[in-house]
Design a protein around this motif. Sequence first.
Motif, PDB file in Angstrom:
ATOM      1  N   ARG A 176       0.820  -1.203   0.000  1.00  0.00           N
ATOM      2  CA  ARG A 176       0.000   0.000   0.000  1.00  0.00           C
ATOM      3  C   ARG A 176       0.859   1.261   0.000  1.00  0.00           C
ATOM      4  O   ARG A 176       1.826   1.388   0.745  1.00  0.00           O
ATOM      5  CB  ARG A 176      -0.910   0.005   1.219  1.00  0.00           C
ATOM      6  N   SER A 216       0.169  -0.496  -4.439  1.00  0.00           N
ATOM      7  CA  SER A 216      -1.287  -0.333  -4.443  1.00  0.00           C
ATOM      8  C   SER A 216      -1.598   1.117  -4.096  1.00  0.00           C
ATOM      9  O   SER A 216      -1.434   1.552  -2.957  1.00  0.00           O
ATOM     10  CB  SER A 216      -1.925  -1.287  -3.429  1.00  0.00           C
ATOM     11  N   PRO A 218      -4.054   4.677  -4.285  1.00  0.00           N
ATOM     12  CA  PRO A 218      -5.366   5.294  -4.534  1.00  0.00           C
ATOM     13  C   PRO A 218      -5.232   6.346  -5.623  1.00  0.00           C
ATOM     14  O   PRO A 218      -4.230   7.070  -5.677  1.00  0.00           O
ATOM     15  CB  PRO A 218      -5.714   5.925  -3.180  1.00  0.00           C
ATOM     16  N   ARG A 249      -6.410   1.909  -7.064  1.00  0.00           N
ATOM     17  CA  ARG A 249      -7.654   1.862  -6.295  1.00  0.00           C
ATOM     18  C   ARG A 249      -8.427   3.157  -6.551  1.00  0.00           C
ATOM     19  O   ARG A 249      -8.223   4.158  -5.883  1.00  0.00           O
ATOM     20  CB  ARG A 249      -7.352   1.685  -4.810  1.00  0.00           C
ATOM     21  N   ARG A 251     -10.951   6.205  -6.638  1.00  0.00           N
ATOM     22  CA  ARG A 251     -11.888   6.813  -5.691  1.00  0.00           C
ATOM     23  C   ARG A 251     -13.291   6.830  -6.282  1.00  0.00           C
ATOM     24  O   ARG A 251     -14.271   6.567  -5.593  1.00  0.00           O
ATOM     25  CB  ARG A 251     -11.448   8.244  -5.364  1.00  0.00           C
TER      26      ARG A 251
END
Length: 303
Positions: A176, A216, A218, A249, A251
């Motif tokens: 992450r 990973s 966002p 990822r 939003r």
Amino acid sequence: MPEPTRPLHLAVALDRPGTYDAEPFVRAARLAERGRLDFVTLGDSFGPPRRGAGRLDAAAVLARVAPATERIGLVPTVTTTHTEPFRLSASLAALDWVSRGRAGWTVAVSASESEARLFGRRPVPSAEAAWREADAVADAAARSWGPQGHPVVAVEAITPPSRRFAARHADVAFVRAGHAGDARTVRAARDDLRRRARETGRDPAAARGRLVVLASLPVALYAAADAVALADLVGDWYADGVADGFHFRPRNPERDLALLVDGTVPVLQHRGLLRGFYPGGTLREHLCLSRPAKRRAPARETT
């Protein structure tokens, strides 16, 4: 268009809370496939949904997506805690067959009291115990066999127990990253995972034993300039060897995925960083993973 000298792997999460119909996931997976992404992921949990809400089973949703797509990998999250290994193996094998070798699974564990209570379990397993149980489940799942051997194993390598698991079992590890300034943190995690993998006897850089580490990240894309800025970030991290690729990822799934496919991907392809075609038909081929050796089930003891 020049082809990259080493593969840049891209994946995207399809999660969209509050969606209980499979069709939006089908459309999103088709869009990601048009962008030649390696695979899509879909989260899941055994936990009870919010009052008045439903919950889709990730593996079942992606089994619905499979016949509507042709090349993109399909990777649902599967919680191994409280899961009977044979049922899990059967579910993953079915997804691999219906997708013709494009299945994977993200291994998750639970030390949640509410989930333990749901399954009548006492005491609640610790995180360490839950990951030890996941070892046994992963071994059982590795004996299921399909078009690509057994499905690709992925894990969010966040905690020490999950990193130990990744070193032993994972083909793909997600690390992450909160923002663009996390390159040093991601690189350190990648180095740690590779070190752990080598300590188990694996060669994380070889086709057999390879461990693909994805940052990973966002993403929130509002315009074409944001898509180009994301391509710049991907290119910089890739050139610096921070990770083997990215797991995005979004939003806002509707907005962000379209800009990713129609904005970021073409820039990366134009710069020779991303392929313009799928190299094969299976998820293992997309990720440059060799076909695993078939494992035999343990012999039964006789008296």
